[in-house]
Each structure stands twice: as structure tokens, then as C-alpha cells.
Design a protein around this motif. Structure first.
Motif, mmCIF file in Angstrom:
data_model
loop_
_atom_site.group_PDB
_atom_site.id
_atom_site.type_symbol
_atom_site.label_atom_id
_atom_site.label_comp_id
_atom_site.label_asym_id
_atom_site.label_seq_id
_atom_site.Cartn_x
_atom_site.Cartn_y
_atom_site.Cartn_z
ATOM 1 N N PRO A 238 -15.723 44.271 0.140
ATOM 2 C CA PRO A 238 -16.651 43.165 -0.155
ATOM 3 C C PRO A 238 -16.501 42.031 0.872
ATOM 4 O O PRO A 238 -17.471 41.353 1.196
ATOM 5 N N GLN A 239 -15.296 41.850 1.400
ATOM 6 C CA GLN A 239 -15.072 40.785 2.394
ATOM 7 C C GLN A 239 -15.581 41.198 3.769
ATOM 8 O O GLN A 239 -15.731 40.361 4.660
ATOM 9 N N MET A 240 -15.770 42.486 3.983
ATOM 10 C CA MET A 240 -16.196 42.974 5.308
ATOM 11 C C MET A 240 -17.469 43.796 5.195
ATOM 12 O O MET A 240 -17.434 45.035 5.168
ATOM 13 N N PRO A 241 -18.614 43.132 5.102
ATOM 14 C CA PRO A 241 -19.887 43.859 5.014
ATOM 15 C C PRO A 241 -20.180 44.594 6.320
ATOM 16 O O PRO A 241 -19.530 44.336 7.343
ATOM 17 N N ALA A 242 -21.158 45.488 6.269
ATOM 18 C CA ALA A 242 -21.494 46.275 7.467
ATOM 19 C C ALA A 242 -21.864 45.352 8.620
ATOM 20 O O ALA A 242 -22.634 44.414 8.462
ATOM 21 N N ALA A 243 -21.285 45.618 9.800
ATOM 22 C CA ALA A 243 -21.612 44.841 11.000
ATOM 23 C C ALA A 243 -22.899 45.411 11.602
ATOM 24 O O ALA A 243 -23.127 46.622 11.565
ATOM 25 N N SER A 244 -23.754 44.531 12.142
ATOM 26 C CA SER A 244 -24.995 44.978 12.803
ATOM 27 C C SER A 244 -24.673 45.333 14.242
ATOM 28 O O SER A 244 -24.528 44.450 15.087
ATOM 29 N N LEU A 245 -24.554 46.633 14.520
ATOM 30 C CA LEU A 245 -24.101 47.061 15.842
ATOM 31 C C LEU A 245 -25.010 48.147 16.413
ATOM 32 O O LEU A 245 -25.755 48.798 15.682
ATOM 33 N N HIS A 246 -24.924 48.354 17.716
ATOM 34 C CA HIS A 246 -25.356 49.593 18.343
ATOM 35 C C HIS A 246 -24.217 50.049 19.232
ATOM 36 O O HIS A 246 -23.281 49.279 19.485
ATOM 37 N N TRP A 247 -24.239 51.285 19.701
ATOM 38 C CA TRP A 247 -23.058 51.862 20.337
ATOM 39 C C TRP A 247 -23.404 52.528 21.664
ATOM 40 O O TRP A 247 -24.472 53.145 21.799
ATOM 41 N N ILE A 248 -22.478 52.415 22.608
ATOM 42 C CA ILE A 248 -22.535 53.213 23.834
ATOM 43 C C ILE A 248 -21.430 54.257 23.717
ATOM 44 O O ILE A 248 -20.318 53.951 23.276
ATOM 45 N N ILE A 249 -21.766 55.492 24.063
ATOM 46 C CA ILE A 249 -20.786 56.591 24.030
ATOM 47 C C ILE A 249 -20.875 57.264 25.400
ATOM 48 O O ILE A 249 -21.985 57.520 25.898
ATOM 49 N N ALA A 250 -19.739 57.566 26.018
ATOM 50 C CA ALA A 250 -19.803 58.125 27.376
ATOM 51 C C ALA A 250 -18.625 59.046 27.665
ATOM 52 O O ALA A 250 -17.500 58.814 27.191
ATOM 53 N N ASP A 251 -18.913 60.101 28.454
ATOM 54 C CA ASP A 251 -17.848 60.888 29.063
ATOM 55 C C ASP A 251 -18.014 60.735 30.569
ATOM 56 O O ASP A 251 -18.828 59.935 31.029
ATOM 57 N N LYS A 252 -17.270 61.517 31.348
ATOM 58 C CA LYS A 252 -17.303 61.294 32.794
ATOM 59 C C LYS A 252 -18.661 61.686 33.407
ATOM 60 O O LYS A 252 -18.981 61.272 34.509
ATOM 61 N N ASN A 253 -19.473 62.433 32.676
ATOM 62 C CA ASN A 253 -20.754 62.893 33.232
ATOM 63 C C ASN A 253 -21.971 62.080 32.823
ATOM 64 O O ASN A 253 -22.958 62.039 33.548
ATOM 65 N N GLU A 254 -21.949 61.489 31.634
ATOM 66 C CA GLU A 254 -23.156 60.789 31.166
ATOM 67 C C GLU A 254 -22.827 59.796 30.060
ATOM 68 O O GLU A 254 -21.776 59.879 29.424
ATOM 69 N N ALA A 255 -23.794 58.889 29.859
ATOM 70 C CA ALA A 255 -23.653 57.902 28.784
ATOM 71 C C ALA A 255 -24.903 57.940 27.914
ATOM 72 O O ALA A 255 -26.008 58.202 28.403
ATOM 73 N N ILE A 256 -24.713 57.674 26.618
ATOM 74 C CA ILE A 256 -25.852 57.546 25.706
ATOM 75 C C ILE A 256 -25.673 56.271 24.873
ATOM 76 O O ILE A 256 -24.563 55.735 24.778
ATOM 77 N N VAL A 257 -26.787 55.810 24.289
ATOM 78 C CA VAL A 257 -26.755 54.660 23.396
ATOM 79 C C VAL A 257 -27.327 55.109 22.058
ATOM 80 O O VAL A 257 -28.362 55.796 22.017
ATOM 81 N N VAL A 258 -26.643 54.744 20.971
ATOM 82 C CA VAL A 258 -27.108 55.107 19.633
ATOM 83 C C VAL A 258 -27.512 53.833 18.896
ATOM 84 O O VAL A 258 -26.718 52.892 18.783
ATOM 85 N N GLU A 259 -28.753 53.824 18.415
ATOM 86 C CA GLU A 259 -29.273 52.658 17.693
ATOM 87 C C GLU A 259 -29.870 53.123 16.368
ATOM 88 O O GLU A 259 -30.796 53.937 16.348
ATOM 89 N N SER A 260 -29.320 52.603 15.269
ATOM 90 C CA SER A 260 -29.854 52.925 13.947
ATOM 91 C C SER A 260 -30.747 51.763 13.537
ATOM 92 O O SER A 260 -30.270 50.644 13.344
ATOM 93 N N MET A 261 -32.069 52.041 13.437
ATOM 94 C CA MET A 261 -33.039 50.973 13.179
ATOM 95 C C MET A 261 -33.881 51.336 11.958
ATOM 96 O O MET A 261 -33.746 52.435 11.407
ATOM 97 N N ALA A 262 -34.740 50.418 11.566
ATOM 98 C CA ALA A 262 -35.543 50.651 10.358
ATOM 99 C C ALA A 262 -36.343 51.947 10.460
ATOM 100 O O ALA A 262 -36.597 52.621 9.459
#
Ligand SMILES: C[C@H](CCC(=O)NCCS(=O)(=O)O)[C@H]1CC[C@H]2[C@@H]3[C@H](O)C[C@@H]4C[C@H](O)CC[C@]4(C)[C@H]3C[C@H](O)[C@]12C
Length: 324
Positions: A131-155
Motif C-alpha cells: 500500500p505504501q508503494m503503488p505501481a510506478a509509471s515506467l517504461h523500460w529499455i532492454i538490451a543485449d550486445k546485438n540490439e535494444a528494445i523499448v517496452v511501453e504498457s499504455m492504455a
């Protein structure tokens, strides 16, 4: 504001700045292979890849902000306020709470193709940690040595974008950030020539004029363009020391100084820490606002088959090395 970037020399490097007006008391945290990772909607994962990163540990649970696993896959969460929207749990899907997203991915995936497969059966839900730590509004970058992606959870659902720039900041959504880069396609690290008008006697009067127009302010859109330009034109030696040093210079281009970004009366956002994970050595390097000395925690020096979290508090204060 925050900024994340990838960097490749002979090795692969991944890190971020954490910009905010206060700290949650984060520590460099290693999750060894046999620490049972609990998942709210799925039970615990008994054994998995080892993970090193920055986390706030609450109730013996690593709430990661950014991390890399022993396979060299990196992931970071950055503010996405006003745009992030999480789903409700759905039967038959892997329901992952947003605070579990980093451990869920890094515990089981070694590469971005594996991440894409995992994401196809994932439902990112808004279950709060407490209850003290509600969900943070975030998006994420994920990467390995070959490529990067961005994950966005939206409406309108979960978006997985390729990230050829290898960077992420905050708002607006990633596709708009990438489109905005078109405005800067004329910039260059080389000196410009007069394309303005052959009839006017225009000439360069200073070095660095090829990047004139690169935005210098701290807005997330401007930081995106600045760090993308700096990263894309970065040159360094291949050694770990040279690569790590250059990485901190790339993120130094978007460093936030106390006083320049007022978020409330007398409250200023600053770069609390900057991190750089090395895929090859499994080392987490960091600097803090008051400690510019790069400090390192090497996960390969720890008992990675153990079952208890390993935590190192950040060394927050630096020292001035006096020469006389
Ligand atoms: C505030 C941090 C992001 C910093 C950032 O992006 N600033 C930009 C400001 S702005 O957009 O430009 O205004 C985020 C990054 C990771 C977040 C933490 C991690 O997600 C882990 C847990 C998740 C819990 O749900 C909330 C507490 C928390 C411990 C989060 C607190 C806070 O939201 C953090 C620390």
C-alpha cells in the motif's frame, strides 16, 4: 528525469542516470541463482540467472531500477508518467506485476529474441508492491550486445519498439522520440559547410559547429536527442577501462546539476547516480552526485549459487585527491 543508454566496443555496456529529487535508499544488489524469486500471480522461481543492479530492497525483495544478468542482458525502468497504464490479471497469461518486470525478464532470458518470446505471453499488471508503494509509471529499455528494445504498457496495450538509437529517456512515447530525431539529421561531429547561401560570406568561427542546434536543456525530448547524438558519435578504445570511462562521458552529456530543474519550491531534481554494467565482466560501475570516482561491484566475485541477496550500499561521498 532519467536517461539510459547502451554502448558497444569489444564488450557491451548498459546503464542509466537516475534523476530525481529524493532517493529511496537504493543499493547495489546481487540476486544469486538460488534466491527464490516470488511472483505475485505465479509462485516462486527457485533457480535462475544471477542478476546485479540497483535496487531498493523491501521485505527481502529486490525492487530493481536497472540491472544486468550473468548472460549480459540489461534492463532499466524510466519514468513514463501520464502514459503508462497496466492491465488487470488475465487467466492463461503470465501475469507480471510492474515491480516484478525486471526480475521476471532477467531471471529467464539471455538475449533479446528470448525477451520477445517471453513478452508475447506476458500480461503486465498494476498490482502494487505494498500500500505504501503503488505501481510506478515506467517504461523500460532492454538490451543485449546485438540490439535494444523499448517496452511501453499504455492504455491501448503493450508496445514493443526496436530501439536503433540505443537510448531511452522519459516522455513522450518512444515512437515520437524517434520521430523527433529527424529534426537533427543535419547535425554532424564535423565542421559544417555553407549550405545556407553561396551568396553570403558565411564561415565557421569555432570548432564544434557541426552540432549547433543540438538542444541543451534538460527536457526528456532534448536529452533523448543529445544522448543519441553523443552515443552515436562516441569513439573510445576497446579495453574495459576505456569503454567504461567513455560510457560515463556519454551519460555525462545529460547530467543534471542541482539548481537547474526545480520540481517544487526549493526542490531540485539531480542525477542521484549514474550506472554502467559490463556484460563481459559482470561488473556494476557507478558514480553518485557527490562521488565522481567510478566505484565497481563485481558479481563474479560473489557466491552466485547462493540463495540470499547480496547488498552493497552506495559510496555516496567522494574524496578530493590532493597533489601537494
Ligand atoms: C523515480 C525513478 C525514475 C526516475 C525518473 O525517471 N525520473 C524522471 C522524472 S520525469 O519523468 O522526467 O518527471 C523510478 C525508477 C525505478 C522506480 C522504482 C522501481 O520501479 C521499484 C519500485 C516499484 C514500486 O512499484 C514503487 C517503488 C519503486 C522503488 C520505484 C520507485 C520509483 O518510481 C523509481 C525509483
Amino acid at each position: 528525469m532519467c536517461t539510459a543508454a547502451t554502448y558497444k566496443t569489444k564488450g557491451f555496456y548498459f546503464g542509466r542516470t537516475l534523476d530525481y529529487e529524493f532517493s529511496y535508499g537504493e543499493e547495489i544488489t546481487i540476486t544469486p541463482r538460488n534466491y527464490p524469486i516470488p511472483f505475485r500471480h505465479m509462485g516462486a522461481l527457485a533457480s535462475h540467472y544471477a542478476i546485479i543492479g540497483m535496487a531498493h530492497v523491501a521485505d527481502n525483495y529486490p525492487l530493481y531500477y536497472d540491472a544486468m544478468n550473468e548472460k549480459g542482458l540489461g534492463m532499466a525502468g524510466l519514468n513514463f508518467v501520464g502514459n503508462a497504464a497496466y492491465a488487470e490479471p488475465v487467466d492463461g497469461m503470465q501475469n507480471v506485476a510492474q515491480f516484478e518486470f525486471i526480475p521476471w525478464i532477467l531471471s529467464r532470458c539471455a538475449t533479446i529474441p528470448e525477451v520477445r518470446e517471453a513478452l508475447a505471453r506476458m500480461n503486465l499488471v498494476g498490482t502494487p508492491f505494498s500500500p505504501q508503494m503503488p505501481a510506478a509509471s515506467l517504461h523500460w529499455i532492454i538490451a543485449d550486445k546485438n540490439e535494444a528494445i523499448v517496452v511501453e504498457s499504455m492504455a491501448d496495450g503493450l508496445h514493443v519498439h526496436d530501439d536503433p538509437a540505443g537510448v531511452l529517456t522519459n516522455n513522450p512515447p518512444f515512437d515520437l522520440q524517434m520521430f523527433h530525431l529527424n529534426n537533427y539529421l543535419g547535425l554532424s561531429p564535423r565542421q559544417p559547410e555553407n549550405h545556407f547561401s553561396p551568396e553570403l560570406p558565411l564561415a565557421t568561427y569555432s570548432r564544434g559547429m557541426g552540432a549547433l542546434g543540438l538542444p541543451g536543456d534538460l527536457s526528456s525530448q532534448s536529452r533523448f536527442a543529445r544522448v543519441a547524438f553523443t552515443r552515436a558519435n562516441s569513439i573510445s578504445g576497446d579495453s574495459e577501462e576505456e569503454s567504461v570511462s567513455q560510457f560515463f562521458h556519454i551519460l555525462g552529456s545529460v547530467d543534471q546539476q542541482r539548481g537547474c530543474c526545480e520540481v517544487a519550491e526549493g526542490k531540485y531534481e539531480i542525477t542521484i547516480y549514474t550506472s554502467c554494467c559490463s556484460a563481459e565482466t559482470g561488473t556494476y560501475y557507478y558514480t553518485t552526485y557527490e562521488n565522481h570516482q567510478i566505484t565497481a561491484v563485481d558479481m563474479k566475485k560473489e557466491a552466485l549459487d547462493s540463495d540470499a541477496l547480496i547488498r552493497y550500499p552506495m559510496i555516496l561521498k567522494g574524496e578530493i585527491r590532493r597533489q601537494n
